[in-house]
Design a protein around this motif. Structure first.
Motif, PDB file in Angstrom:
ATOM      1  N   ARG A  58    -137.473 -16.144  -0.136  1.00  0.00           N
ATOM      2  CA  ARG A  58    -138.468 -15.126  -0.003  1.00  0.00           C
ATOM      3  C   ARG A  58    -139.637 -15.807  -1.117  1.00  0.00           C
ATOM      4  O   ARG A  58    -139.382 -15.971  -2.030  1.00  0.00           O
ATOM      5  CB  ARG A  58    -138.330 -13.922  -0.131  1.00  0.00           C
ATOM      6  N   GLY A  59    -140.810 -15.552  -0.432  1.00  0.00           N
ATOM      7  CA  GLY A  59    -142.138 -15.572  -1.449  1.00  0.00           C
ATOM      8  C   GLY A  59    -142.567 -17.114  -1.841  1.00  0.00           C
ATOM      9  O   GLY A  59    -141.984 -17.592  -2.562  1.00  0.00           O
ATOM     10  N   ASN A  60    -143.697 -17.391  -1.172  1.00  0.00           N
ATOM     11  CA  ASN A  60    -144.297 -18.912  -1.289  1.00  0.00           C
ATOM     12  C   ASN A  60    -143.123 -19.695  -1.517  1.00  0.00           C
ATOM     13  O   ASN A  60    -143.025 -20.650  -2.444  1.00  0.00           O
ATOM     14  CB  ASN A  60    -144.794 -18.811  -2.800  1.00  0.00           C
ATOM     15  N   VAL A  61    -142.497 -20.039  -0.351  1.00  0.00           N
ATOM     16  CA  VAL A  61    -141.559 -20.739  -0.275  1.00  0.00           C
ATOM     17  C   VAL A  61    -142.067 -22.269   0.288  1.00  0.00           C
ATOM     18  O   VAL A  61    -143.067 -22.345   0.956  1.00  0.00           O
ATOM     19  CB  VAL A  61    -140.385 -20.496   1.308  1.00  0.00           C
ATOM     20  N   GLU A  62    -141.615 -23.289  -0.631  1.00  0.00           N
ATOM     21  CA  GLU A  62    -142.181 -24.710  -0.467  1.00  0.00           C
ATOM     22  C   GLU A  62    -140.869 -25.661  -0.442  1.00  0.00           C
ATOM     23  O   GLU A  62    -140.129 -25.484  -1.425  1.00  0.00           O
ATOM     24  CB  GLU A  62    -143.562 -25.239  -1.376  1.00  0.00           C
TER      25      GLU A  62
END
Length: 730
Positions: A58-62
C-alpha cells in the motif's frame, strides 16, 4: 522465520509479475542472460502478509524493470487464485511509447490477462484512447469498449469536445502488429458526426511503415477540373514498398505510382503516372522516372537516373516537375584521396517548343581519369588527367541549313590529356603559388561541311600567383582581413580550328578568377599572356555581423575570340568583377555579384537575400543579363523571385512565392498558401498560378486542400505547438 521467508518469496514474485507486462518485452542487460528478465525493484510505503496469506502493498507503490514502470496506490496478491487486485490511479509505462492509465484493475499474476475500468491507453505521447472498460488478452491484444480516440489535448475543466475524435463501439490494439481495429467507427468534428465506417483499421503511431491510406488531397486545376488524390501505401516487405495514387476529375483519370526498394548495397526508386484526359483525348499520357545508386566492388559506385515522358506538356499540365529538359544518365565512378574515375552516358530530351531534339547534342559520352602525386624530391603536387568526350546529334545534315552559323548534324569527338606541377612557397607574409603544365588536345568533327575533320595541338602553360594576406585586430574585438592578389599566366600553342560546341556559355566569377583557362570545357583554351589582379576585404564584428567584398579584373595580351560579350571576358581587358556579402546576427544575409566595364555598363548582375528568424523566413533574388546575339540572346533577361513564409501565431502560417519577368513586364508564376497546425490536426490550403503561354504550355491555376489528423503516424521530430489549458503553452 518461515513466515519471513514466505513474505520475501511472495514479494519477489509480485515484483517480477508487475513488471513482466505484455506491453514491454524484457530487455537483456549486459550482465544478465538474454533468456532471463532483468532484476526488478518494488517500492511501497507499507507491505504486509495477511492471515489468509495474501500479500498487500500500500501507498505509493512503484515497480521498475529496465525502462518499464508501474505505479499504483495499492496492490493485493491472492496466492489461491493467482490474481492481482490493483487500486488506482494506475500508470503503466513500458518506456517504448505505450502508457496505460486506469482507476481499477483485476489482472492475472503475469499481467497478461484481466480487466481494467476507467482505462485510457496513450500511444507514443500522441494518441489517446479513453474507454469505459479495457480487457487484456494474452499480453498481445487490448480491447477497449465504448471508446473515444483523439490526439487533441483534453482539459479536465473544459467541457467542450475535442476538435476531432473517433467514437467506436470497440477498439482492438494489436501490440505485435501495432495496428488499431475499430468496430462501428464514427468520425466527429466538434462532436458532430460527419463519417461512419463499420470497420476501420489504422496503424498506431509507433509503427514506421504500414499498408493503408495516406493523407488525401483535394486538388482543383483550371484545365483538369476538381478531384481527389488519395495515396495508398503498400508495404511489400521490410525493404520494399509501393504507393498508388488515383486522381480522378471530370477531365482526367490518372494513376500515380512510386516504387522503392533498398538493397544491401544500394537502392532504387521508380515513379511515374498514367493519364487518360480530355486535354489530348486521342492519346494516353504519362511519365516514368527511375533512379538508383549501388556500391560495387573496389570502391566503384553505379548511379542512374532515367527520365521519359509521353509529350512535352504533360509534366507542366499536372504540376509534377518544373523541368523543361530531361536528362537520362548512367554513371560509374570511384573517388579516392588521390584518384578520381568517372564514366558516364547522358541522353537529353528538350520539352521546349523552340528546340528540335534532332538538332541538339542529345547523346553524350564522357570518360575522365584524374590522379595526383606528392613527390618528395621536388615537393609540391603533380596532377595528371585524361578525358574522352563525344556528343552526337540525330540529324545528319552537314551544312548550315538555317544560316545561323550552327550546322544541324554536327558530331564531335575529343581527347584531352593534362599534366601539371603545383607548389606553394612562403616568403614571410608573402605567399607564392606556382603552376607548370602541358595539355594535349585532339578533336574530331563529323557531319560538318564548314570545318575539316578536326584539329590537334599542344598547350604548354605556366602561372604564378602572389598573395599577401593582412589582418587587423581592433580593441573592440573587430577583425579585418585584406588580401591583395595578382597572377601572371601564360598558355602557349595555337587555338584549334574546331567549332565551339561546348564552351558557348562562359561565366566569370570568384571561382575561376585564378584559372589558367576559364572556358567550361577543354575543347578550347585561353592563349597568350594574361594578368589577373584584385583583392578581398572582410570584416568580422563581435556584435554579430560580417561583411566581405571582392574586386578583380583580367588583362591579357590578345583578345580571345570565343569569349562572348556577356561573359565579361571579351577584349584585352575584362569587365570588373565586383562581389560582396553581408550577414547580420538577426538572420539577414545579402550577397551580390556584377560585371561592369570602365564605362559602368553592366553585362550581368545578381542579388540574393535571405531573412530568417522565429516568425519569418524570406528569400529573394534578382538576376539581369544584357542582350548577346552570340549566344542566341536577342534581348535582355531580367527576373525577380520571391519565396517566403510568416508564422502568424503558434498555429497559423502563411506562405507565398512569386517569379516576375521584368523584361516581359508580367509574372511567370505565383502562389500563396495558409496552414493551420497543432498537436492533433494540420490543414493546408494553397493556390498556384502558372502564366506560361506557348504552343505546348498554357496558363493554368491550381488549388490544393489537405487535411491531416495527427496521431496515426510516426513522430517526425518536428516541433508541434500544443494548445494550452487556460495558460499559454511555452
Amino acid at each position: 522465520m518461515a513466515d519471513m521467508r514466505l513474505v520475501l518469496r511472495h514479494l519477489l514474485f509480485i515484483a517480477c509479475a508487475i513488471v513482466w507486462t505484455g506491453y514491454a518485452h524484457a530487455q537483456a542487460q549486459p550482465d544478465v542472460p538474454p533468456d532471463e528478465p532483468a532484476p526488478a525493484v518494488l517500492v511501497a510505503d507499507d507491505i504486509e502478509v495477511t492471515r489468509d496469506r495474501r500479500l498487500v502493498a500500500r501507498g505509493n507503490v512503484e515497480a521498475f524493470q529496465g525502462t518499464t514502470r508501474l505505479s499504483a496506490q495499492a496492490i493485493e496478491y491472492n496466492p489461491d487464485t493467482g490474481a492481482l487486485t490493483i487500486t488506482g490511479p494506475i500508470v503503466l509505462d513500458d518506456g517504448a511509447g505505450i502508457v496505460i492509465l486506469a482507476s481499477q484493475a483485476e489482472l492475472s499474476q503475469d499481467l497478461q490477462d484481466g480487466l481494467l475500468t476507467g482505462a485510457r491507453l496513450v500511444l507514443n505521447d500522441q494518441l489517446q484512447l479513453a474507454s469505459v472498460q479495457m480487457n487484456r488478452v494474452g499480453g498481445r491484444y487490448t480491447q477497449l469498449y465504448k471508446t473515444a480516440v483523439t490526439s487533441c489535448r483534453i482539459c479536465e475543466n473544459d467541457p467542450s469536445p475535442p476538435l476531432w475524435q473517433i467514437r467506436a463501439k470497440r477498439v482492438v490494439h494489436d501490440r505485435e502488429a501495432r495496428q488499431l481495429y475499430f468496430d462501428g467507427a464514427q468520425l466527429r468534428i466538434r462532436n458532430t458526426p460527419i463519417l461512419y465506417l463499420p470497420r476501420l483499421r489504422l496503424p498506431d503511431p509507433t509503427l514506421d511503415r504500414a499498408t493503408g491510406f495516406l493523407i488525401p488531397e483535394i486538388r482543383s486545376n483550371s484545365r483538369l477540373g476538381t478531384g481527389l488524390r488519395v495515396p495508398y501505401f503498400i508495404k511489400i516487405g521490410d525493404h520494399r514498398d509501393l504507393t498508388l495514387t488515383p486522381y480522378v476529375t471530370g477531365d482526367t483519370r490518372t494513376l500515380e505510382f512510386r516504387y522503392r526498394q533498398a538493397f544491401k548495397r544500394g537502392r532504387i526508386i521508380i515513379q511515374g503516372a498514367y493519364s487518360d484526359d480530355d486535354l489530348q483525348p486521342d492519346d494516353t499520357r504519362g511519365y516514368l522516372f527511375a533512379a538508383g545508386e549501388f556500391a560495387l566492388n573496389r570502391g566503384f559506385v553505379l548511379e542512374f537516373d532515367l527520365e521519359s515522358v509521353s509529350d512535352d506538356a504533360y509534366l507542366n499540365d499536372y504540376g509534377f516537375f518544373g523541368k523543361d529538359r530531361l536528362d537520362s544518365t548512367i554513371q560509374l565512378s570511384r573517388t579516392r584521396r588521390d584518384e578520381f574515375i568517372r564514366l558516364s552516358y547522358i541522353n537529353f530530351k528538350s520539352l521546349r517548343d523552340d528546340e528540335d531534339d534532332d538538332l541538339l547534342p542529345s547523346d553524350v559520352v564522357d570518360a575522365l581519369y584524374e590522379r595526383r602525386f606528392h613527390p618528395s624530391v621536388i615537393g609540391g603536387e603533380i596532377r595528371l588527367s585524361a578525358e574522352a568526350h563525344a556528343h552526337e546529334r540525330q540529324s545528319n545534315v552537314n551544312f548550315d541549313a538555317d544560316g545561323d552559323g550552327v550546322v544541324d548534324g554536327r558530331d564531335v569527338l575529343r581527347f584531352n590529356v593534362e599534366a601539371g606541377w603545383l607548389r606553394t612557397f612562403q616568403f614571410g607574409g608573402l605567399q607564392m603559388q606556382t603552376e607548370l603544365g602541358i595539355a594535349g588536345d585532339v578533336i574530331r568533327v563529323s557531319d560538318d561541311a564548314t570545318f575539316d575533320d578536326g584539329d590537334s595541338g599542344l598547350a604548354p602553360k605556366a602561372g604564378i600567383t602572389l598573395r599577401y594576406p593582412l589582418v587587423k585586430r581592433g580593441d573592440n574585438g573587430v577583425r579585418q582581413f585584406i588580401e591583395p592578389i595578382a597572377q601572371f599566366a601564360w598558355t602557349g600553342g595555337d587555338g584549334l580550328d574546331v567549332p565551339n560546341d561546348e564552351s558557348t556559355r562562359v561565366e566569370f566569377d570568384e571561382g575561376n578568377l585564378l584559372s589558367l583557362s576559364r572556358f567550361p570545357a577543354p575543347d578550347r583554351r585561353e592563349r597568350g599572356w594574361a594578368f589577373a589582379y584584385g583583392g578581398t576585404w572582410a570584416r568580422l564584428d563581435p556584435d554579430g555581423w560580417s561583411a566581405s567584398l571582392t574586386v578583380a579584373q583580367v588583362l591579357r595580351q590578345d583578345a580571345q575570340p570565343d569569349f562572348n560579350d556577356t561573359s565579361g571576358l571579351s577584349g584585352t581587358a575584362s569587365d570588373f568583377l565586383l562581389a560582396g556579402q553581408l550577414e547580420f546576427d538577426g538572420g539577414l544575409a545579402v550577397s551580390g555579384r556584377t560585371l561592369f566595364n570602365d564605362s559602368f555598363d553592366v553585362s550581368k548582375a545578381e542579388v540574393r537575400g535571405d531573412w530568417s528568424n522565429a516568425s519569418l523566413d524570406i528569400s529573394g533574388s534578382y538576376i539581369w543579363i544584357s542582350e548577346d546575339p552570340a549566344i542566341e540572346l536577342p534581348s535582355p533577361i531580367g527576373e525577380f523571385t520571391f519565396d517566403g513564409s510568416y508564422k502568424i501565431d503558434r498555429f497559423w502560417t502563411a506562405s507565398a512565392n512569386w517569379r516576375y519577368d521584368l523584361e516581359e513586364g508580367r509574372a511567370a508564376t505565383a502562389g500563396a498558401g495558409i496552414a493551420y497546425s497543432n498537436e492533433c490536426v494540420r490543414v493546408g490550403l494553397s493556390v498556384n498560378r502558372s502564366f506560361a503561354d506557348s504552343t505546348t504550355l498554357e496558363p493554368s491555376t491550381s488549388l490544393g486542400l489537405t487535411v491531416s489528423l495527427r496521431g496515426f503516424s510516426v513522430n517526425t521530430g518536428d516541433r508541434v505547438e500544443t494548445r494550452s489549458c487556460g495558460k499559454q503553452a511555452k
